[in-house]
Scaffold this active site. Structure first.
Site, PDB file in Angstrom:
ATOM      1  CD  GLU A 295      -2.872   1.281   2.324  1.00 22.04           C
ATOM      2  OE1 GLU A 295      -2.831   0.444   3.241  1.00 22.04           O
ATOM      3  OE2 GLU A 295      -3.792   2.104   2.191  1.00 22.04           O
TER       4      GLU A 295
ATOM      5  CB  CYS B 193      -7.294   3.077   4.159  1.00 19.57           C
ATOM      6  SG  CYS B 193      -7.755   2.142   5.630  1.00 19.57           S
TER       7      CYS B 193
ATOM      8  CG  ASN C 209      -8.969  -2.262   2.549  1.00 20.62           C
ATOM      9  OD1 ASN C 209      -8.319  -3.309   2.619  1.00 20.62           O
ATOM     10  ND2 ASN C 209      -8.842  -1.308   3.435  1.00 20.62           N
ATOM     11  CD  GLU C 210      -9.470  -2.735   7.782  1.00 20.82           C
ATOM     12  OE1 GLU C 210      -9.557  -1.511   8.025  1.00 20.82           O
ATOM     13  OE2 GLU C 210      -8.486  -3.429   8.106  1.00 20.82           O
TER      14      GLU C 210
HETATM   15  O1  AHR Z   1      -2.203  -1.471   6.814  1.00 19.42           O
HETATM   16  C1  AHR Z   1      -2.666  -0.221   7.213  1.00 19.42           C
HETATM   17  C2  AHR Z   1      -4.178  -0.098   7.102  1.00 19.42           C
HETATM   18  O2  AHR Z   1      -4.785  -0.950   8.020  1.00 19.42           O
HETATM   19  C3  AHR Z   1      -4.777  -0.506   5.794  1.00 19.42           C
HETATM   20  O3  AHR Z   1      -4.765   0.510   4.870  1.00 19.42           O
HETATM   21  C4  AHR Z   1      -6.184  -0.854   6.159  1.00 19.42           C
HETATM   22  O4  AHR Z   1      -6.730  -1.840   5.334  1.00 19.42           O
HETATM   23  C5  AHR Z   1      -6.082  -1.271   7.601  1.00 19.42           C
HETATM   24  O5  AHR Z   1      -7.003  -0.602   8.381  1.00 19.42           O
END
Ligand code: AHR
Length: 664
Positions: free
Chosen positions: A58, A252, A383-384
């Site tokens: 990332e 993120c 993603n999350e």
């Molecule tokens: O790895 C850091 C962040 O942690 C990532 O962007 C996200 O997916 C998670 O909350």
């Protein structure tokens, strides 16, 4: 299912005691082994996904711009909201001139800002760039400069200079732009010294006026020597991990704090000048770690990501926005009846990666220099994410993609925690939807990882597969700035990974997070690999990952640990490597004393008496590596004597050991 005995860990002892015991260990005769590790070597179990251990990249912590992407000039096109961010006016006392940021008649309408330098010629006048918190240059190495210039009046003599953090001139070249329109000019510089804090200056020497834009400086020695490519030392660190897959580009940043700031892959391919700069959400995410100069240039875009995956032998796993902005921020939703463009982005991406050159997006890939498909087989939807809003969006993506691309395995989200309501809800819904793979995330203390080595022992064997897509032990607390990549964290992750390995039929993939951090510009710690402008530091966690990926094996071997004292845990797992015929035993001894063990290799009559061992350990559980001291905790390889399939072996204190044993 083979079970491992694991008991709650004792609290850490005082460092002095640890050191004393560690030092004494070497001289003690090994006590008799009451503890046994039994491996059923003739009963290979679940097959291990060849791509099981991967990486997650990332653009956080200056991971791409200021990291992997080797561009050394920050804000090269003057496109940051503050056009002069990263730039300083150079106007010595004798100089007379002016600097103006303009947008009229740029060389590229997609890159509209540029600078006009007007000098009276009484002294060098211009501007300098600070790089990403300092440029790293090496003595004698070649650096490729390029910029767009347009003479406005006179015949400008422009000096391009690299100078060190102390102001010493390291090299310079002269460029004389001519003609009336914009032109690209290039030059090569060879600094006469190594400096991690260098700067680049563009100075007009005579009485003249010139427009300047897209100022760039790259080391010639990029990965595979690709012009405008990636930092070779950082890619090498990735290649040395032999990752089975690479998840990208986040995290993120895929979601964006609002939807207009989401990651859009189509904006990241094609000429770099046309890739619109976007603020990085890590620029402003943490009030305690603001990074106002963090923007995404997308010089490392989706084509480059696919190319990187191919270079390092990793399966590509792109993640796309699913119509939801980050739920920790605005949580903005794209209405369901307007979701089609998001779904279409996914369909087009599959064609871009895999389609024939006769297809529109396959042709785009071919035009970028890669007619062969990239063989993408995995795609992340969101993603999350969590909640019903995610489920309805995931369903829409899954219906469209599965209808025309059943070969693509979809990775669905299970929220940010490994066990809360959001997680339970996601699993129940995704199970009902027959999702392929569910992405679990966990950032927690080392104890959580030790305590959860049996997490997957009772997972449904017939449900969706697990991708542990983000995990890392936090030495102090989640997002604490005091976290370090300690040996204790690494050992706890190793113990947890043994649990994933033993359950390789359920857990098909796993990756640590985050991957990279720039020591001068990070937002999140701990991270797998730390870098500054010249150096790369591999953490104990990195070596743990490497131990697994380089000793993956093909099948799990049922393994049990017996005879442990309640407070002396030991974690073990074994696999069979069919190519070499070796049994690979991995053991974590987190305790401060050596652990003698009786090994039983059931079903093996003879073994080669010399086994190879690689061991990560240190007398200091809280020890970690830094760019200045990168070798505080490093693996040591050796050859050890294992005379018979039933023999004694002692695992060092505070260690992670891999033994490769060859049956005869
Ligand atoms: O790895 C850091 C962040 O942690 C990532 O962007 C996200 O997916 C998670 O909350």
């Amino acid at each position: 299912m083979n079970r491992i005995l694991a008991f709650p860990r004792k609290r850490n002892m005082a460092l002095a005691v640890l050191l004393l015991l560690g030092a004494a260990w070497a001289n003690l005769p090994a006590p008799a082994a009451d503890v046994a590790i039994s491996i059923q070597a003739n009963s290979p179990g679940a097959s291990i996904n060849p791509a099981m251990w991967g990486v997650f990249f990332e653009d956080i912590n200056f991971g791409a711009d200021g990291g992997l992407y080797a561009e050394m000039v920050k804000n090269r096109g003057f496109e940051f909201p503050d056009s002069m961010m990263g730039w300083t006016l150079i106007s010595p006392s004798l100089a007379h001139g002016s600097l103006e940021v303009r947008t009229n008649a740029p060389f590229d309408p997609n890159n509209s800002h540029y600078v006009r330098l007007q000098s009276q010629g009484t002294a060098p006048f211009g501007l300098s760039n600070e790089g990403f918190r300092g440029m790293g240059v090496r003595k004698g190495a070649a650096y490729d400069f390029s910029a767009r210039f347009r003479p406005v009046s006179g015949v400008p003599d422009v000096s391009i200079q690299i100078y060190g953090g102390d102001g010493a001139l390291l090299d310079s070249v002269k460029i004389t732009p001519t003609g009336t329109g914009w032109q690209k000019y290039t030059a090569v510089l060879h600094p006469n010294d190594t400096d991690g804090d260098a700067r680049l200056a563009v100075l007009v020497l005579n009485r003249a006026s010139v427009d300047v834009d897209f100022v760039s400086l790259f080391p010639e020695d990029t990965w595979k020597h690709r012009p405008g490519g990636l930092r070779a030392d950082m890619v090498q660190a990735l290649a040395d991990l032999h990752p089975g897959f690479m998840r990208f580009p986040g995290g993120c940043i895929v979601e964006g704090s609002v939807l207009t700031r989401r990651y859009q892959w189509k904006n990241t391919i094609g000429p770099i000048e046309d890739r619109h700069v976007l603020i990085n959400r890590w620029n402003y995410e943490f009030l305690h770690r603001p990074t106002p100069d963090y923007f995404q240039s997308f010089g490392l875009g989706f084509f480059e990501y696919f190319q990187l995956c191919e270079d390092i032998g990793a399966q590509p796993l792109p993640v796309l926005n699913c119509g939801m902005a980050c739920q920790f921020n605005s949580g903005e939703l794209c209405p369901m009846d307007q979701l089609q463009p998001y779904v279409q982005d996914a369909m087009d991406l599959i064609e871009f990666a895999n389609g024939p050159v006769t297809s529109p997006w396959g042709a785009r890939r071919a035009a970028l220099g890669h007619p062969q498909p990239f063989n993408m087989r995995l795609l992340g939807v969101g993603n999350e994410q969590w909640g019903p809003q995610y489920m309805e969006r995931y369903e829409k993506f899954a219906a469209a993609i599965k209808a025309s691309h059943p070969e693509i395995q979809l990775v669905a989200a299970a929220g940010p925690e490994p066990a809360d309501q959001r997680f339970t809800y996601a699993w129940s819904k995704l199970r009902a939807l027959h999702a392929d793979i569910i992405d679990e995330h966990c950032y927690s203390n080392p104890q959580w990882f030790f305590d959860n080595t049996g997490r997957y022992d009772h997972y449904d064997r017939n449900g969706p597969k697990v991708f542990m897509g983000e995990y890392a032990a936090q030495s102090v607390g989640v997002v604490s700035v005091k976290n370090h990549n300690t040996l204790e964290c690494a050992l706890s992750e190793a113990a947890y990974m043994l649990g994933m390995e033993r359950n390789a039929d359920v857990v098909r993939m796993a990756s640590y997070a985050p991957l990279f951090a720039n020591t001068k510009a990070w937002q999140w710690t701990p991270d797998l690999i730390w870098v500054d402008s010249l150096r790369v530091c591999r953490t104990p966690d990195y070596y743990v990952q490497q131990f697994f990926s380089c000793n993956r094996g093909d099948n799990v071997l049922p393994t049990s640990v017996t005879g442990l004292e309640q407070l002396d845990p030991l974690y073990a797992s074994a696999v069979k490597d069919s190519a070499s015929g070796e049994i690979i035993l991995k053991v974590v001894n987190p305790e401060s004393k050596p652990q003698p063990v009786h090994l039983h290799l059931d079903g093996v009559s003879r073994i080669q008496p010399q086994a190879s061992e690689i061991c990560l350990s240190s007398g200091d559980l809280q020890g970690y590596n830094t760019v200045d001291h990168p070798r505080a905790v490093v693996p040591i390889s050796s050859v050890v004597n294992l005379p018979t399939p039933q023999c004694d072996f002692t695992f060092p204190p505070q260690s992670f050991t891999v033994l490769r044993i060859k049956p005869e």
